[in-house]
Design a protein around this motif. Sequence first.
Motif, PDB file in Angstrom:
ATOM      1  N   LEU A 354     -28.818 -90.649   0.042  1.00  0.00           N
ATOM      2  CA  LEU A 354     -27.755 -91.388  -0.641  1.00  0.00           C
ATOM      3  C   LEU A 354     -26.463 -90.602  -0.813  1.00  0.00           C
ATOM      4  N   TRP A 355     -26.554 -89.362  -1.289  1.00  0.00           N
ATOM      5  CA  TRP A 355     -25.302 -88.639  -1.548  1.00  0.00           C
ATOM      6  C   TRP A 355     -24.644 -88.177  -0.248  1.00  0.00           C
ATOM      7  N   LEU A 356     -25.436 -87.675   0.693  1.00  0.00           N
ATOM      8  CA  LEU A 356     -24.866 -87.155   1.940  1.00  0.00           C
ATOM      9  C   LEU A 356     -24.053 -88.202   2.699  1.00  0.00           C
ATOM     10  N   PRO A 357     -24.555 -89.431   2.901  1.00  0.00           N
ATOM     11  CA  PRO A 357     -23.764 -90.425   3.639  1.00  0.00           C
ATOM     12  C   PRO A 357     -22.808 -91.234   2.761  1.00  0.00           C
ATOM     13  N   ALA A 358     -22.733 -90.958   1.468  1.00  0.00           N
ATOM     14  CA  ALA A 358     -21.954 -91.786   0.543  1.00  0.00           C
ATOM     15  C   ALA A 358     -20.468 -91.757   0.872  1.00  0.00           C
ATOM     16  N   PHE A 367     -26.839 -93.664  -6.237  1.00  0.00           N
ATOM     17  CA  PHE A 367     -27.372 -92.293  -6.209  1.00  0.00           C
ATOM     18  C   PHE A 367     -27.567 -91.761  -7.627  1.00  0.00           C
ATOM     19  N   GLY A 368     -26.592 -91.985  -8.503  1.00  0.00           N
ATOM     20  CA  GLY A 368     -26.706 -91.519  -9.883  1.00  0.00           C
ATOM     21  C   GLY A 368     -27.932 -92.078 -10.571  1.00  0.00           C
ATOM     22  N   LYS A 428     -20.155 -82.035   2.916  1.00  0.00           N
ATOM     23  CA  LYS A 428     -21.497 -82.225   3.472  1.00  0.00           C
ATOM     24  C   LYS A 428     -22.343 -80.966   3.373  1.00  0.00           C
ATOM     25  N   TRP A 429     -21.708 -79.777   3.512  1.00  0.00           N
ATOM     26  CA  TRP A 429     -22.490 -78.547   3.456  1.00  0.00           C
ATOM     27  C   TRP A 429     -22.980 -78.256   2.035  1.00  0.00           C
TER      28      TRP A 429
END
Length: 454
Positions: A354-358, A367-368, A428-429
């Motif tokens: 969820l967070w990476l592609p958000a 995500f939260g 992203k990293w």
Amino acid sequence: MVVMSELNHYALNRTAEEGTELVRAPSKLSKQLYRGIGEQQKPDIVIENNDEMIEDFIYPEGGYGWVVVGCCMTWAALTMGWGVSWGVYQAYYAEYTFSNQSSNLSLIGGLFSLFQNTISFVTGKIGDRFGVKKVLFASIFISWLGVFLASWSTKLWQVILTQGVITGIGMGSCQPIYFSLPSQWFHKLRGLASGLAVAGAGFGGAIGTLIIRAMLKSLGPHKTLLIYSFINLTLMIIATLLIRTQPHSPAARAKGKGPWIDKRIWKLVPFQFLALCMILNTFGYITVLFFLTQFIKQLKGVPSNDILGALPLSLLNFCAGIGRISIGYVADRCGAMNTFVFVCLGSSTAVFALWLPANTYNVIIAFGVIYGLIAPTFFTLLPMVAAEVFGPENLSSNIGILLLFTAPAGLGGGIVGGKILSKTGEWKWLIIYAALLHAVAGTCMIIGEFISHL
């Protein structure tokens, strides 16, 4: 968990030698455990017959115990919840009060977390030995003093000292106490009771984040901190006066006897993997907690309203309260260690999925919610993990040991994450880093469990 049970009593064997009454003890230690200890470190005393041990303590499993759980929940809301809401103060200070020193503001939250979790190691032992209420009243005074003095602070070093160091010591002193108290009243429902107690941190953080943001905008930091200092003072005193202990329970009966640090425990491989898991998982959790709000600001279409901007983090904290209650119920049935593995791996999955592609506000909201239901719940499992690894005796002391391993992330989590973000220039990293920390932490738990059963 047979080997874990044997490990518990090995860890407390020296305590037994010194005259502490134990509820249970094994007739002998297994070869598996000796393999990790070494011949020269075998315990000197072996109790031959389990049936001759002291009769089991009968846990109330309810009654006034629920009042104690409510008091612990209040303490968690006022202390851990306060720590969670630090980001709101940091954002305000960076924009209005110390705009030319914003890079140093993360040190305040880092020092708060560091002292909050390191002092727990000391106060847990003091609480077991001299009584929990003495520790709680000391915590009340130091916590109030830190927040009260912070309200009058005008220079950065003053805020670091008061809102970081003094408040961290005060709010950390009580932590092992309210983590462990439900275990004196509950056994079969220990996970649920502990979950309810620690859930206060999530609810307190969620509500506090919204209230503090509104108060800072309308009243400024001086009046906000001054009002909060006396609110906390009043509620802490009421909660402490209502707390009762079970002096004959295994958790209270050992009276803190035995060495402050049992060096033999630190040499056991399962304990080492548990410690590594705590460190890594907390680093992952702190990274999300510190940087989620900052990530939102660079998304397109994010609401400019201050309340909506803080909503994902508030939802995360609110869902943490719900998740902590639920995970305690699950742990009662599936075991604390197994549940801990699920929490670590589930947190990693949520970050990756969820967070990476958000790229929209709605995804961050989702995500939260999901991350909040899973990731923060590892704190709930600490009393059960401590009881499983060390045994039920001196539980406050042993929870303090586990909390000690969350301290490095409190101080360094934001710093390391900030360095990754500044060096790479890409979110992203940082996100991948957080996800991998959770995943490796879960793997450590699996390896530790596997080794303990060899």
